[in-house]
Design an enzyme around this catalytic site. Sequence first.
Site, PDB file in Angstrom:
ATOM      1  CG  ASP A  82      -2.230  -1.199   0.815  1.00 56.93           C
ATOM      2  OD1 ASP A  82      -2.160  -0.878   0.364  1.00 56.93           O
ATOM      3  OD2 ASP A  82      -2.883  -0.565   2.051  1.00 56.93           O
ATOM      4  CG  HIS A 133      -4.314   2.407   0.062  1.00 56.94           C
ATOM      5  ND1 HIS A 133      -5.483   2.036   0.172  1.00 56.94           N
ATOM      6  CD2 HIS A 133      -3.393   3.222   0.739  1.00 56.94           C
ATOM      7  CE1 HIS A 133      -4.968   1.745   1.413  1.00 56.94           C
ATOM      8  NE2 HIS A 133      -3.985   2.746   1.529  1.00 56.94           N
ATOM      9  CG  HIS A 137      -4.408   7.858   3.219  1.00 54.96           C
ATOM     10  ND1 HIS A 137      -4.263   7.291   4.339  1.00 54.96           N
ATOM     11  CD2 HIS A 137      -4.093   5.538   2.815  1.00 54.96           C
ATOM     12  CE1 HIS A 137      -4.475   5.894   4.659  1.00 54.96           C
ATOM     13  NE2 HIS A 137      -4.200   5.791   3.282  1.00 54.96           N
ATOM     14  CG  HIS A 227       2.009   0.216   4.171  1.00 55.36           C
ATOM     15  ND1 HIS A 227       1.814  -0.738   5.860  1.00 55.36           N
ATOM     16  CD2 HIS A 227       1.183   0.771   4.105  1.00 55.36           C
ATOM     17  CE1 HIS A 227       0.557  -0.256   5.664  1.00 55.36           C
ATOM     18  NE2 HIS A 227       0.060   1.091   5.264  1.00 55.36           N
TER      19      HIS A 227
END
Length: 271
Positions: A82, A133, A137, A227
């Site tokens: 991510d 994604h 965010h 990540h």
Amino acid sequence: MPKPMSAARRTSIAGLLTATSLVLALSGCTTYDVTAPADARADAPAAEVKKKDTADAKAKDGKARGNDVDCRKAKCVALTFDAGPSENTNRLLDILKEEKVHATFFMLGENHVAKRPAEVKRIDAEGHELANHTWSHQILTDISPAAAKREMSRLQEAVHKITGKTPTLMRPPQGRTDESVSKISKDLGLAQVLWSVTAKDYQTNDSALITKRVLEQTERDGIILLHDIYKGTVPAVPGILKELKKRGYTVVTVSQLLSPAKPEPGMVYRP
């Protein structure tokens, strides 16, 4: 949250209590469709099953090449990253190439895709899966439907402009979704993907601890969340992959994990 049942037994009729369409969201009780990778495979349309089996037969005969893993038979786990791409992504891609592993990259737009188009191109060129994604965010359940749609669609447009491809998978920030987010995802052609394994690598740069956490949680048909923006994560990947292979796992992308099913827009996939 209750463990999801087979998608074949789900219903979208509002008000009915089913294990797949009723989940408890972090913001409260709401309804949306959820299914597990194994159930998605089991419920794949006959045409897709036949297509997959034909492709596998050709591969066995040496007439086809590519990612021919069959997670109905193999002990699969999906590897996902991510919030990139970042300054660490090229090293990660080198490792994945060395290990002959493909992953799914749930990318952010602002400060990532927008600033690192070369890495996005490389992710695609080397056979990894491009996924969404959001742009910046934002927590999709905390903003208006219009703003949530912009968060998703802006990333879609940016990736398409760079690669000519449009993602079909989306991971909502913090895994927070609801009926409205699911509807928007469906409209944009995006399936939602959650996870079963998290190293919480945003809390530590200790690569050994990250490795330990991943290995302790991983089971067949799991989805690993890492990540590539944190310093301790990429150095942990070689050890994670080595041990997973030692334990008999085949590391795949999310779409490979679901195959022969195709990701269904709006659906939430969660092991």
